[in-house]
Design a protein around this motif. Structure first.
Motif, PDB file in Angstrom:
ATOM      1  N   CYS A  31      32.985  30.874  -2.230  1.00  0.00           N
ATOM      2  CA  CYS A  31      33.160  31.939  -1.374  1.00  0.00           C
ATOM      3  C   CYS A  31      31.992  32.839  -1.945  1.00  0.00           C
ATOM      4  O   CYS A  31      31.905  33.101  -3.187  1.00  0.00           O
ATOM      5  CB  CYS A  31      34.569  32.748  -1.484  1.00  0.00           C
ATOM      6  SG  CYS A  31      34.522  34.356  -0.322  1.00  0.00           S
ATOM      7  N   HIS A  52      42.816  30.992  -3.847  1.00  0.00           N
ATOM      8  CA  HIS A  52      42.013  30.471  -3.018  1.00  0.00           C
ATOM      9  C   HIS A  52      40.338  31.159  -3.589  1.00  0.00           C
ATOM     10  O   HIS A  52      40.589  32.267  -4.019  1.00  0.00           O
ATOM     11  CB  HIS A  52      42.486  30.534  -1.698  1.00  0.00           C
ATOM     12  CG  HIS A  52      43.585  29.466  -1.321  1.00  0.00           C
ATOM     13  ND1 HIS A  52      43.879  29.381  -0.100  1.00  0.00           N
ATOM     14  CD2 HIS A  52      44.291  28.656  -1.906  1.00  0.00           C
ATOM     15  CE1 HIS A  52      44.982  28.450  -0.119  1.00  0.00           C
ATOM     16  NE2 HIS A  52      45.003  28.036  -1.431  1.00  0.00           N
ATOM     17  N   GLU A  54      38.582  32.916  -1.543  1.00  0.00           N
ATOM     18  CA  GLU A  54      38.419  34.143  -1.161  1.00  0.00           C
ATOM     19  C   GLU A  54      39.148  35.167  -1.994  1.00  0.00           C
ATOM     20  O   GLU A  54      38.629  36.498  -2.324  1.00  0.00           O
ATOM     21  CB  GLU A  54      39.059  34.329   0.332  1.00  0.00           C
ATOM     22  CG  GLU A  54      38.269  33.253   1.345  1.00  0.00           C
ATOM     23  CD  GLU A  54      39.024  32.109   1.385  1.00  0.00           C
ATOM     24  OE1 GLU A  54      39.092  31.824   2.716  1.00  0.00           O
ATOM     25  OE2 GLU A  54      39.383  31.388   0.446  1.00  0.00           O
ATOM     26  N   VAL A  72      32.346  31.923   3.248  1.00  0.00           N
ATOM     27  CA  VAL A  72      32.915  30.869   2.638  1.00  0.00           C
ATOM     28  C   VAL A  72      33.132  29.563   3.328  1.00  0.00           C
ATOM     29  O   VAL A  72      32.597  29.543   4.533  1.00  0.00           O
ATOM     30  CB  VAL A  72      34.472  31.377   2.855  1.00  0.00           C
ATOM     31  CG1 VAL A  72      35.032  31.773   4.336  1.00  0.00           C
ATOM     32  CG2 VAL A  72      35.569  30.397   2.173  1.00  0.00           C
ATOM     33  N   PRO A  76      39.165  30.506   6.412  1.00  0.00           N
ATOM     34  CA  PRO A  76      40.105  31.191   5.620  1.00  0.00           C
ATOM     35  C   PRO A  76      41.649  30.658   6.313  1.00  0.00           C
ATOM     36  O   PRO A  76      41.917  30.659   7.293  1.00  0.00           O
ATOM     37  CB  PRO A  76      39.907  32.590   6.047  1.00  0.00           C
ATOM     38  CG  PRO A  76      38.526  32.853   6.144  1.00  0.00           C
ATOM     39  CD  PRO A  76      37.991  31.631   6.894  1.00  0.00           C
ATOM     40  N   CYS A  86      44.563  33.743   3.192  1.00  0.00           N
ATOM     41  CA  CYS A  86      43.551  34.421   3.054  1.00  0.00           C
ATOM     42  C   CYS A  86      43.070  35.218   3.970  1.00  0.00           C
ATOM     43  O   CYS A  86      42.402  36.093   3.989  1.00  0.00           O
ATOM     44  CB  CYS A  86      42.515  33.434   2.626  1.00  0.00           C
ATOM     45  SG  CYS A  86      42.619  32.369   0.935  1.00  0.00           S
ATOM     46  N   SER A  87      43.414  34.964   5.293  1.00  0.00           N
ATOM     47  CA  SER A  87      42.952  35.793   6.573  1.00  0.00           C
ATOM     48  C   SER A  87      43.770  37.223   6.208  1.00  0.00           C
ATOM     49  O   SER A  87      42.747  38.151   6.625  1.00  0.00           O
ATOM     50  CB  SER A  87      43.314  35.152   7.782  1.00  0.00           C
ATOM     51  OG  SER A  87      44.845  35.043   7.625  1.00  0.00           O
ATOM     52  N   LEU A  90      41.760  39.056   3.562  1.00  0.00           N
ATOM     53  CA  LEU A  90      40.436  39.594   4.016  1.00  0.00           C
ATOM     54  C   LEU A  90      40.744  40.790   4.783  1.00  0.00           C
ATOM     55  O   LEU A  90      40.005  41.834   4.661  1.00  0.00           O
ATOM     56  CB  LEU A  90      39.702  38.454   4.683  1.00  0.00           C
ATOM     57  CG  LEU A  90      39.286  37.317   3.788  1.00  0.00           C
ATOM     58  CD1 LEU A  90      38.672  36.199   4.685  1.00  0.00           C
ATOM     59  CD2 LEU A  90      38.079  37.800   2.941  1.00  0.00           C
ATOM     60  N   GLY A 112      42.885  30.767  11.058  1.00  0.00           N
ATOM     61  CA  GLY A 112      42.560  32.063  10.375  1.00  0.00           C
ATOM     62  C   GLY A 112      41.583  32.817  11.333  1.00  0.00           C
ATOM     63  O   GLY A 112      41.639  34.038  11.070  1.00  0.00           O
TER      64      GLY A 112
END
Length: 344
Positions: A31, A52, A54, A72, A76, A86-87, A90, A112
């Motif tokens: 990422c 992860h 991100e 990325v 995600p 991860c979504s 962010l 995601g």
């Protein structure tokens, strides 16, 4: 449409991921975070059993990530596993645009992109997707097919012998080939042999780094011994250098099912001719890596048992790579799905 700056950032994310190497059972992911003007803020890569990519990049960026773009290599994730989604990370960080390469094929983790769009974030998918798919081919296969990807590695003489008549097999190939094997082993998360190999060779089945030093136990693949013949408790495959399990089943599909339950994604099969033959006959070998030594035995044990009973049942390999490694020849191929056509 992705900008040239974002495409360049994706190439850097791919490079970061490749440098990190295998992090199975997770996919290899990189990422890069950019400011709205396209300047790089930070970069991250997925850690084995850890953060992860991100999250790794966001941690380094801090508040500077707000309003920026995340580039990325994989969509995600959208689920809570060993880490949170991860979504959501962010979204909380204030990212306003996400560019990713490969859509997440994992049924549980996918979605995601939709979550990000629902939060008002601009999303661009499919940038350099083919390159990323190749990097994570074994992982993608495992999460879509429901079983580990299987690579069969063997070493043999020109006449196809993997051991002499007395059973000795160390070493058919040279030191360069053996070092090459360790590099490939490191991309798997399980190394498998049969009990016969353990009794004959007492292998350790660990991986070593480029300086020929063992890597830490937590980075070692799982060692898997298949078969019901008892093995000595002092066998090196059972030492503390790496985790080990013994599976008594002789059914290749059942063996892979047990490994899938452990989230094993890529099995490196180094078993003897019977174990390799069982997997080959079951159609459960997905890639073959063979090392051919420029020597002849004339007698001894073949590299594989079982197989075709007549030439019309010959199952070809589609060769994807042919390389000289030291004094040996290495080929890489995928099993074909039909017998060779008669061209006489």
């Amino acid at each position: 449409m992705a900008s040239d700056i974002e495409i360049d950032a994706m190439r850097r994310a791919l490079e970061i991921a490749r440098e990190r190497g295998s992090v199975l059972p997770n996919p290899t992911v990189g990422c890069v975070l950019l400011t709205p003007e396209g300047r790089e803020i930070s970069r991250g890569a997925t850690i084995r059993h850890g953060a992860h990519a991100e999250v790794d990049a966001l941690r380094l960026a801090g508040d500077a990530a707000r309003g920026g773009t995340a580039v990325v290599t994989l969509e995600p994730c959208n689920h809570t596993g060993r880490t949170g989604p991860c979504s959501q990370a962010l979204i909380r960080a204030g990212i306003r645009r996400v560019v990713f390469a490969q859509a997440d094929p994992h049924v549980t983790a996918a979605g995601g992109a939709d979550t990000l769009r629902a939060a008002g974030i601009s999303v661009e998918a499919g940038i350099l997707a083919d390159e990323v798919a190749g990097m994570n081919a074994a992982w993608t296969f495992a999460v879509t097919e429901g079983r580990p990807f299987v690579t069969w590695k063997y070493a043999a003489t020109l006449d196809g012998r993997s051991a002499a008549p007395d059973g000795t097999s160390q070493w058919i190939t040279g030191v360069e080939a053996r070092r090459d094997v360790h590099r490939f082993r490191a991309a798997s998360d399980a190394i498998m042999v049969g009990t016969g190999t353990v009794l004959a060779d007492d292998p350790r089945l660990t991986i070593r780094d480029e300086h020929d030093q063992p890597v830490p136990r937590e980075e070692q693949p799982l060692r898997v011994v298949v078969g019901d013949s008892p093995i000595p408790t002092a066998a090196r495959v059972l030492d503390e250098a790496a985790p080990s399990i013994v599976i008594s089943s002789h059914d290749p599909a059942a063996v892979l099912a047990q490994l899938a339950e452990r989230e094993v994604r890529h099995v490196w099969l180094e078993g003897g001719p019977r174990l390799a033959g069982a997997f080959w006959d079951a159609g459960l070998i997905d890639r073959v890596i063979g090392y051919i030594a420029p020597a002849m035995l004339g007698a001894g044990h073949p590299a594989v048992s079982g197989g075709a009973s007549t030439l019309s049942d010959l199952r070809p390999l589609d060769i994807t790579d042919l390389t000289v490694v030291g004094s040996d020849i290495r080929f890489i191929g995928a099993p074909g799905h039909s017998a060779r056509e008669d061209d006489s």
